[in-house]
Design a protein around this motif. Structure first.
Motif, mmCIF file in Angstrom:
data_model
loop_
_atom_site.group_PDB
_atom_site.id
_atom_site.type_symbol
_atom_site.label_atom_id
_atom_site.label_comp_id
_atom_site.label_asym_id
_atom_site.label_seq_id
_atom_site.Cartn_x
_atom_site.Cartn_y
_atom_site.Cartn_z
ATOM 1 N N ARG A 274 92.072 -56.349 12.670
ATOM 2 C CA ARG A 274 91.882 -54.916 12.934
ATOM 3 C C ARG A 274 93.212 -54.267 13.324
ATOM 4 O O ARG A 274 93.347 -53.693 14.395
ATOM 5 C CB ARG A 274 90.810 -54.710 13.982
ATOM 6 C CG ARG A 274 89.436 -54.992 13.420
ATOM 7 C CD ARG A 274 88.316 -54.563 14.316
ATOM 8 N NE ARG A 274 87.063 -54.663 13.610
ATOM 9 C CZ ARG A 274 86.318 -55.757 13.573
ATOM 10 N NH1 ARG A 274 86.704 -56.825 14.202
ATOM 11 N NH2 ARG A 274 85.186 -55.757 12.893
ATOM 12 N N SER A 275 94.173 -54.394 12.415
ATOM 13 C CA SER A 275 95.447 -53.706 12.557
ATOM 14 C C SER A 275 95.739 -53.002 11.234
ATOM 15 O O SER A 275 95.383 -53.499 10.163
ATOM 16 C CB SER A 275 96.570 -54.687 12.918
ATOM 17 O OG SER A 275 96.657 -55.716 11.960
ATOM 18 N N LEU A 276 96.363 -51.853 11.306
ATOM 19 C CA LEU A 276 96.580 -50.987 10.152
ATOM 20 C C LEU A 276 97.426 -51.667 9.082
ATOM 21 O O LEU A 276 98.470 -52.241 9.371
ATOM 22 C CB LEU A 276 97.272 -49.695 10.610
ATOM 23 C CG LEU A 276 97.605 -48.691 9.517
ATOM 24 C CD1 LEU A 276 96.331 -48.103 8.935
ATOM 25 C CD2 LEU A 276 98.480 -47.593 10.081
ATOM 26 N N ASP A 277 96.970 -51.595 7.844
ATOM 27 C CA ASP A 277 97.748 -52.057 6.697
ATOM 28 C C ASP A 277 98.445 -50.832 6.114
ATOM 29 O O ASP A 277 97.832 -50.028 5.412
ATOM 30 C CB ASP A 277 96.843 -52.705 5.662
ATOM 31 C CG ASP A 277 97.623 -53.302 4.491
ATOM 32 O OD1 ASP A 277 98.835 -53.023 4.355
ATOM 33 O OD2 ASP A 277 97.010 -54.048 3.705
ATOM 34 N N ALA A 278 99.727 -50.677 6.415
ATOM 35 C CA ALA A 278 100.487 -49.503 5.988
ATOM 36 C C ALA A 278 100.690 -49.459 4.478
ATOM 37 O O ALA A 278 101.041 -48.414 3.927
ATOM 38 C CB ALA A 278 101.832 -49.473 6.714
ATOM 39 N N SER A 279 100.460 -50.567 3.769
ATOM 40 C CA SER A 279 100.656 -50.584 2.321
ATOM 41 C C SER A 279 99.438 -50.067 1.562
ATOM 42 O O SER A 279 99.464 -49.945 0.354
ATOM 43 C CB SER A 279 100.990 -52.004 1.848
ATOM 44 O OG SER A 279 99.863 -52.840 1.948
ATOM 45 N N VAL A 280 98.366 -49.750 2.280
ATOM 46 C CA VAL A 280 97.136 -49.262 1.653
ATOM 47 C C VAL A 280 96.736 -47.951 2.308
ATOM 48 O O VAL A 280 96.741 -47.834 3.531
ATOM 49 C CB VAL A 280 95.989 -50.285 1.813
ATOM 50 C CG1 VAL A 280 94.700 -49.748 1.219
ATOM 51 C CG2 VAL A 280 96.353 -51.611 1.168
ATOM 52 N N GLN A 281 96.401 -46.958 1.499
ATOM 53 C CA GLN A 281 95.913 -45.683 2.012
ATOM 54 C C GLN A 281 94.455 -45.505 1.603
ATOM 55 O O GLN A 281 94.043 -45.929 0.522
ATOM 56 C CB GLN A 281 96.709 -44.506 1.446
ATOM 57 C CG GLN A 281 98.114 -44.395 1.944
ATOM 58 C CD GLN A 281 98.790 -43.181 1.327
ATOM 59 O OE1 GLN A 281 98.465 -42.743 0.230
ATOM 60 N NE2 GLN A 281 99.746 -42.632 2.041
ATOM 61 N N LEU A 282 93.700 -44.849 2.475
ATOM 62 C CA LEU A 282 92.338 -44.448 2.133
ATOM 63 C C LEU A 282 92.354 -42.960 1.847
ATOM 64 O O LEU A 282 92.907 -42.180 2.628
ATOM 65 C CB LEU A 282 91.381 -44.749 3.284
ATOM 66 C CG LEU A 282 91.159 -46.219 3.597
ATOM 67 C CD1 LEU A 282 90.258 -46.375 4.810
ATOM 68 C CD2 LEU A 282 90.565 -46.945 2.403
ATOM 69 N N LEU A 283 91.780 -42.559 0.735
ATOM 70 C CA LEU A 283 91.716 -41.160 0.338
ATOM 71 C C LEU A 283 90.269 -40.698 0.388
ATOM 72 O O LEU A 283 89.350 -41.483 0.212
ATOM 73 C CB LEU A 283 92.262 -40.989 -1.076
ATOM 74 C CG LEU A 283 93.660 -41.549 -1.333
ATOM 75 C CD1 LEU A 283 93.989 -41.462 -2.808
ATOM 76 C CD2 LEU A 283 94.688 -40.832 -0.501
ATOM 77 N N ALA B 169 76.468 -42.099 9.042
ATOM 78 C CA ALA B 169 77.667 -41.369 8.626
ATOM 79 C C ALA B 169 77.937 -41.699 7.160
ATOM 80 O O ALA B 169 77.787 -42.850 6.743
ATOM 81 C CB ALA B 169 78.864 -41.763 9.482
ATOM 82 N N SER B 170 78.318 -40.708 6.374
ATOM 83 C CA SER B 170 78.550 -40.893 4.944
ATOM 84 C C SER B 170 80.038 -40.746 4.634
ATOM 85 O O SER B 170 80.667 -39.763 5.029
ATOM 86 C CB SER B 170 77.751 -39.862 4.149
ATOM 87 O OG SER B 170 77.974 -40.021 2.770
ATOM 88 N N PHE B 171 80.576 -41.717 3.923
ATOM 89 C CA PHE B 171 81.986 -41.715 3.527
ATOM 90 C C PHE B 171 82.079 -41.777 2.010
ATOM 91 O O PHE B 171 81.356 -42.540 1.370
ATOM 92 C CB PHE B 171 82.713 -42.940 4.095
ATOM 93 C CG PHE B 171 82.843 -42.937 5.588
ATOM 94 C CD1 PHE B 171 83.972 -42.435 6.191
ATOM 95 C CD2 PHE B 171 81.825 -43.425 6.385
ATOM 96 C CE1 PHE B 171 84.095 -42.428 7.568
ATOM 97 C CE2 PHE B 171 81.928 -43.425 7.762
ATOM 98 C CZ PHE B 171 83.070 -42.921 8.355
ATOM 99 N N ASN B 172 82.981 -40.978 1.435
ATOM 100 C CA ASN B 172 83.295 -41.050 0.016
ATOM 101 C C ASN B 172 84.797 -41.309 -0.053
ATOM 102 O O ASN B 172 85.592 -40.396 0.151
ATOM 103 C CB ASN B 172 82.914 -39.753 -0.693
ATOM 104 C CG ASN B 172 82.976 -39.890 -2.194
ATOM 105 O OD1 ASN B 172 82.961 -40.996 -2.723
ATOM 106 N ND2 ASN B 172 83.063 -38.775 -2.876
ATOM 107 N N VAL B 173 85.174 -42.569 -0.276
ATOM 108 C CA VAL B 173 86.573 -42.957 -0.161
ATOM 109 C C VAL B 173 87.082 -43.619 -1.429
ATOM 110 O O VAL B 173 86.319 -44.123 -2.247
ATOM 111 C CB VAL B 173 86.792 -43.916 1.033
ATOM 112 C CG1 VAL B 173 86.551 -43.222 2.348
ATOM 113 C CG2 VAL B 173 85.944 -45.149 0.918
ATOM 114 N N ALA B 174 88.395 -43.614 -1.549
ATOM 115 C CA ALA B 174 89.102 -44.348 -2.594
ATOM 116 C C ALA B 174 90.225 -45.120 -1.913
ATOM 117 O O ALA B 174 90.789 -44.669 -0.915
ATOM 118 C CB ALA B 174 89.675 -43.395 -3.635
ATOM 119 N N VAL B 175 90.534 -46.272 -2.448
ATOM 120 C CA VAL B 175 91.615 -47.099 -1.913
ATOM 121 C C VAL B 175 92.841 -46.904 -2.789
ATOM 122 O O VAL B 175 92.772 -47.033 -4.011
ATOM 123 C CB VAL B 175 91.200 -48.589 -1.897
ATOM 124 C CG1 VAL B 175 92.351 -49.461 -1.429
ATOM 125 C CG2 VAL B 175 89.986 -48.781 -1.015
#
Length: 149
Positions: free
Chosen positions: A79-88, A100-106
């Protein structure tokens, strides 16, 4: 219970012989829509995830319409941030009746490019999890970490 019936009649809006079954306190987050072998997601493609706050018996805690949840990336399954991956997309969402509803892309930053086969692949899988604060008891809510390859 008698005759193989359940204590709570789920088909009739949470009624039991002794009255409505009351949800216990928060136990875990249940996720629907996470990519899997049966339901693939690819880097850049969006997917919808429903994060549901459940109690010890697996019932949705519908009284929560205030807690905020956040989608986060995970580095190497921690549970530490992966700076090489963004969530959009929708990365922060409020609970509404316990969900809660999420609509995300990696969006990964690193690719392996194979010019001869004209393909790309991730150097490593992206990992995602969901966390938030339970406003009803001021405790932390964490999901499992899921790999998106």
């Amino acid at each position: 219970t008698g005759g193989g019936t359940s204590i709570c009649d789920h088909e009739s809006n949470n009624r039991a012989g002794f009255g409505p079954v009351i949800a216990s306190s928060f136990k875990r987050l249940a996720l629907q829509g996470m990519p899997s072998a049966a339901s693939l997601a690819f880097a850049g493609g969006t997917f919808t995830v429903l994060v549901t706050k459940t109690d010890h018996y697996g019932q949705t805690i519908r009284t929560d319409s205030s807690s905020l949840m956040q989608a986060k990336t995970s580095l190497a399954g921690a549970r530490s941030l992966d700076a090489s991956v963004q969530l959009l997309g929708t990365t922060i969402a409020a609970m509404l009746a316990g969900t809660a509803s999420f609509n995300v892309a990696v969006k990964p930053s690193f690719f392996l490019v194979n010019a001869s086969s004209e393909t790309t692949s991730l150097l490593r899988a992206a990992n995602v999890y969901f966390e938030g604060t339970d406003v009803e008891v001021a405790g932390q809510m964490l999901s499992d970490i899921y790999e998106i390859s």
